[in-house]
Design an enzyme around this catalytic site. Structure first.
Site, short mmCIF file in Angstrom:
data_model
loop_
_atom_site.label_atom_id
_atom_site.label_comp_id
_atom_site.label_asym_id
_atom_site.label_seq_id
_atom_site.Cartn_x
_atom_site.Cartn_y
_atom_site.Cartn_z
CG PHE A 1 -0.25 0.37 2.51
CD1 PHE A 1 -0.02 1.70 2.85
CD2 PHE A 1 0.19 -0.61 3.40
CE1 PHE A 1 0.63 2.05 4.02
CE2 PHE A 1 0.84 -0.28 4.57
CZ PHE A 1 1.07 1.05 4.88
CE LYS B 1 -3.04 -8.37 -4.58
NZ LYS B 1 -3.48 -7.43 -3.52
CD GLU C 1 -5.47 -5.93 0.13
OE1 GLU C 1 -4.60 -5.86 -0.76
OE2 GLU C 1 -5.35 -6.62 1.15
CB SER D 1 4.76 -7.49 5.64
OG SER D 1 3.85 -8.48 5.19
CB CYS E 1 10.46 -0.33 2.62
SG CYS E 1 11.02 0.37 1.08
CD GLU F 1 8.42 -3.01 8.32
OE1 GLU F 1 7.75 -4.04 8.09
OE2 GLU F 1 8.90 -2.30 7.43
P1 NAD Z 1 1.53 -6.71 2.95
O1 NAD Z 1 2.56 -7.77 3.00
O2 NAD Z 1 0.40 -6.77 3.92
O3 NAD Z 1 0.83 -6.71 1.50
C1 NAD Z 1 1.58 -6.69 0.31
C2 NAD Z 1 0.79 -7.38 -0.78
O4 NAD Z 1 0.57 -8.75 -0.42
C3 NAD Z 1 -0.59 -6.77 -1.02
O5 NAD Z 1 -0.84 -6.72 -2.41
C4 NAD Z 1 -1.53 -7.74 -0.31
O6 NAD Z 1 -2.80 -7.83 -0.93
C5 NAD Z 1 -0.81 -9.07 -0.43
N1 NAD Z 1 -1.07 -9.94 0.74
C6 NAD Z 1 -1.34 -9.55 2.01
N2 NAD Z 1 -1.53 -10.64 2.81
C7 NAD Z 1 -1.34 -11.72 2.03
C8 NAD Z 1 -1.40 -13.13 2.27
N3 NAD Z 1 -1.65 -13.63 3.48
N4 NAD Z 1 -1.17 -13.96 1.24
C9 NAD Z 1 -0.88 -13.48 0.01
N5 NAD Z 1 -0.83 -12.16 -0.28
C10 NAD Z 1 -1.06 -11.29 0.71
O7 NAD Z 1 2.28 -5.31 3.02
P2 NAD Z 1 1.65 -3.86 3.15
O8 NAD Z 1 1.10 -3.67 4.50
O9 NAD Z 1 0.79 -3.55 1.98
O10 NAD Z 1 2.98 -2.95 2.98
C11 NAD Z 1 3.83 -2.64 4.04
C12 NAD Z 1 5.02 -3.56 4.08
O11 NAD Z 1 5.73 -3.52 2.84
C13 NAD Z 1 6.05 -3.14 5.13
O12 NAD Z 1 6.51 -4.29 5.79
C14 NAD Z 1 7.17 -2.51 4.31
O13 NAD Z 1 8.44 -2.55 4.90
C15 NAD Z 1 7.12 -3.34 3.08
N6 NAD Z 1 7.75 -2.66 1.95
C16 NAD Z 1 8.98 -3.09 1.57
C17 NAD Z 1 9.63 -2.48 0.52
C18 NAD Z 1 10.98 -2.94 0.10
O14 NAD Z 1 11.45 -2.47 -0.91
N7 NAD Z 1 11.65 -3.83 0.80
C19 NAD Z 1 9.01 -1.41 -0.14
C20 NAD Z 1 7.75 -1.00 0.27
C21 NAD Z 1 7.13 -1.64 1.33
#
Ligand code: NAD
Length: 495
Positions: free
Chosen positions: A148, A172, A175, A225, A280, A381
């Site tokens: 997000f 994808k 959401e 994450s 991040c 985090e």
């Molecule tokens: P998230 O892991 O909750 O979601 C990321 C994606 O995975 C979304 O599209 C979501 O729909 C999908 N998803 C969520 N739960 C899932 C599941 N159980 N099974 C399959 N798919 C699933 O992350 P978020 O809250 O949207 O974003 C924040 C996180 O992203 C933080 O941990 C941040 O550090 C990380 N991030 C990392 C970088 C990097 O470059 N390393 C960059 C941006 C964000």
């Protein structure tokens, strides 16, 4: 009230009748719906992507590059529109959103160089009258799953390069703020991209699982994450896909006693509280080395108190809300935990109230001093506007903290000592390292990626790492013999 569908084969469409709410984080109110795609949505997307790949991979790299150049021009005219969409659904300030759109566009700019980037290697006479050369060919259907916090920039780390390499791409998005991806895809169509080369499918984990299980999808790029990154990495690898999965972070900024203190403080304030800490590459730990600690903490505390926390519609806002009610509660729990663990809470953002936005997901800048490496607020985090200061006696102790942490996304050191700086850049076990810069995010022509639990896979994103990730290497050895055939050979040919 808007309804966000999918973007399949050049049209906004969806077959599923299930939807999720999209909320305005500043007001805590519903502003629309996003489709939770069904198997039918997925099948249609896949068919479109398969067909599009066959035609698109036949386009010469130069023709692809021209469409991408046109896309760049169109994006430039739409920076304000895209940034507004980001701010409306994410809540970050408009200037910050614009910056993130521009950083994404730089990857588009990089991808316009694809005829050059795809050039292989050639060796004449690897044997007598035998030449050898390498080419890089597209993978097929590629997919991206994004978080997000950067609804424009993170998808743009992926699809411009994949598409430039001759692949089709299925995105994808998160959401929580899905509208920007649809707009990015529409603008690509406007630039002349054939239908189906870039499809966007909305939904949650069910769609992610369909992508991971689908044998005709060749690669998965994931950002999110760490637990989900690990899951995506393992499942994709098990299914024989190429995968890069970027996870969470806990970035340390080390301040040496000889640092320019004001520069370090400004760097920390922007990197810790910008975008409400939901980056991040945010700095979530400041490591104060030696006698600089008291003055560093005082200055951070004084400055952080003056930050303007307000919705993105207020042009003087420096920090907006966090993404959701659930995420706000999670961050508030971390602050409670930090207090219980014995860290000194110098600034408490828990009770901030903004007139007219009482239901918004705001948290004020929060500052803990005397945090140690046994505390939960240090280990995990938080992904919010919460900065922990750890006091270290020496540079060696500071470096050990950086290297012992499970995450390895970014780090930075503020110092005026070249030798220390060189030691730090060489010996820190981290993917992206800064010297006297707070957020060392690599430009599009370099590559973005962490180490340890911040990246699962072998390739970082964009730059040449992106070109290599989205192509398969083929090496050809060729002879045009007029000479007499000397008969079959049963030993390895040598020169
Ligand atoms: P998230 O892991 O909750 O979601 C990321 C994606 O995975 C979304 O599209 C979501 O729909 C999908 N998803 C969520 N739960 C899932 C599941 N159980 N099974 C399959 N798919 C699933 O992350 P978020 O809250 O949207 O974003 C924040 C996180 O992203 C933080 O941990 C941040 O550090 C990380 N991030 C990392 C970088 C990097 O470059 N390393 C960059 C941006 C964000």
């Amino acid at each position: 009230m808007k309804t966000v569908k999918n973007y399949i084969d050049g049209s906004s469409i969806c077959y599923s009748k299930n939807f999720l709410d999209i909320n305005d984080p500043s007001k805590g109110e519903k502003i629309g719906n996003v489709v939770l795609s069904s198997t039918e949505d997925f099948e249609r997307t896949l068919n479109s992507s398969k067909k599009a790949f066959l035609a698109w991979s036949e386009f010469t790299p130069l023709k692809r590059s021209r469409i991408i150049s046109k896309y760049k021009e169109i994006l430039e005219k739409n920076i304000e529109t895209l940034a507004t969409i980001v701010s409306e659904e994410h809540g970050k300030t408009l200037e910050d959103a614009k910056g993130s759109v521009i950083r994404g566009m730089e990857v588009v700019e990089f991808a316009t160089g694809i005829p050059h980037l795809l050039k292989g290697e050639f060796s004449q006479n690897v044997g007598t009258n035998i030449d050898s050369w390498s080419i890089r060919q597209p993978l097929g259907i590629t997919a991206g799953i994004t978080p997000f916090n950067f609804p424009a920039m993170v998808p743009m780390w992926m699809y411009p390069i994949s598409i430039a390499c001759g692949n089709s791409f299925i995105l994808k998005p998160s959401e929580k703020d899905p509208s920007c991806s649809i707009k990015l895809a529409e603008l690509f169509s406007e630039a002349g991209l054939p239908d189906g080369v870039f499809n966007v499918i909305n939904g949650d984990k069910d769609i992610v699982n369909m992508i991971l299980d689908e044998s005709s999808i060749s690669s998965v790029s994931f950002v999110g994450s760490t637990p989900i990154a690990k899951y995506v990495y393992e499942k994709s690898a098990l299914n024989g896909k190429r995968v890069q999965a970027l996870g969470g972070a806990k970035n340390h900024l080390v301040v040496m006693p000889d640092a320019n203190l004001d520069q370090a403080v400004d760097g920390i304030i922007g990197a810790a509280y910008g975008s409400a800490g939901e980056r991040c590459m945010a700095v979530s730990v400041a490591v104060a080395v030696g006698e600089i600690a008291d003055s560093l903490v005082d200055k951070i505390s004084n400055k952080a108190q003056t930050l303007k926390v307000a919705p993105w519609t207020d042009s003087s806002s420096e920090m907006g809300p966090v993404i959701s009610k659930e995420h706000k509660e999670k961050i508030l729990n971390y602050i409670d935990t930090g207090e219980k663990e014995g860290a000194h809470l110098l600034l408490d953002g828990r009770n901030i109230k903004i007139q007219g936005y009482e239901n918004g997901y705001f948290i004020g800048p929060t500052l803990f001093d005397n945090v140690n490496n046994q505390m939960k607020i240090y280990k995990e985090e938080i992904f919010g506007p919460v900065l922990s200061v750890v006091r270290a006696k020496s540079y060696d102790e500071a470096l050990k903290l950086v290297n012992d942490h499970e995450f390895g996304n970014g780090t930075s050191i503020y110092t005026s000592d070249g030798e220390i700086s060189r030691h730090f850049t060489t010996n820190s076990k981290i993917g992206m390292v800064g010297v006297n810069v707070p957020i060392p995010v690599p430009m599009a022509f370099h590559s973005f990626g962490g180490w340890k639990n911040s990246l699962f896979g072998d390739h970082a994103m964009h730059g040449m790492e992106g070109v290599h990730f989205y192509t398969k290497l083929k090496t050809i050895t060729s002879r045009w013999p007029k000479s007499i055939n000397s008969g079959p050979e049963f030993k390895m040919p040598t020169n």
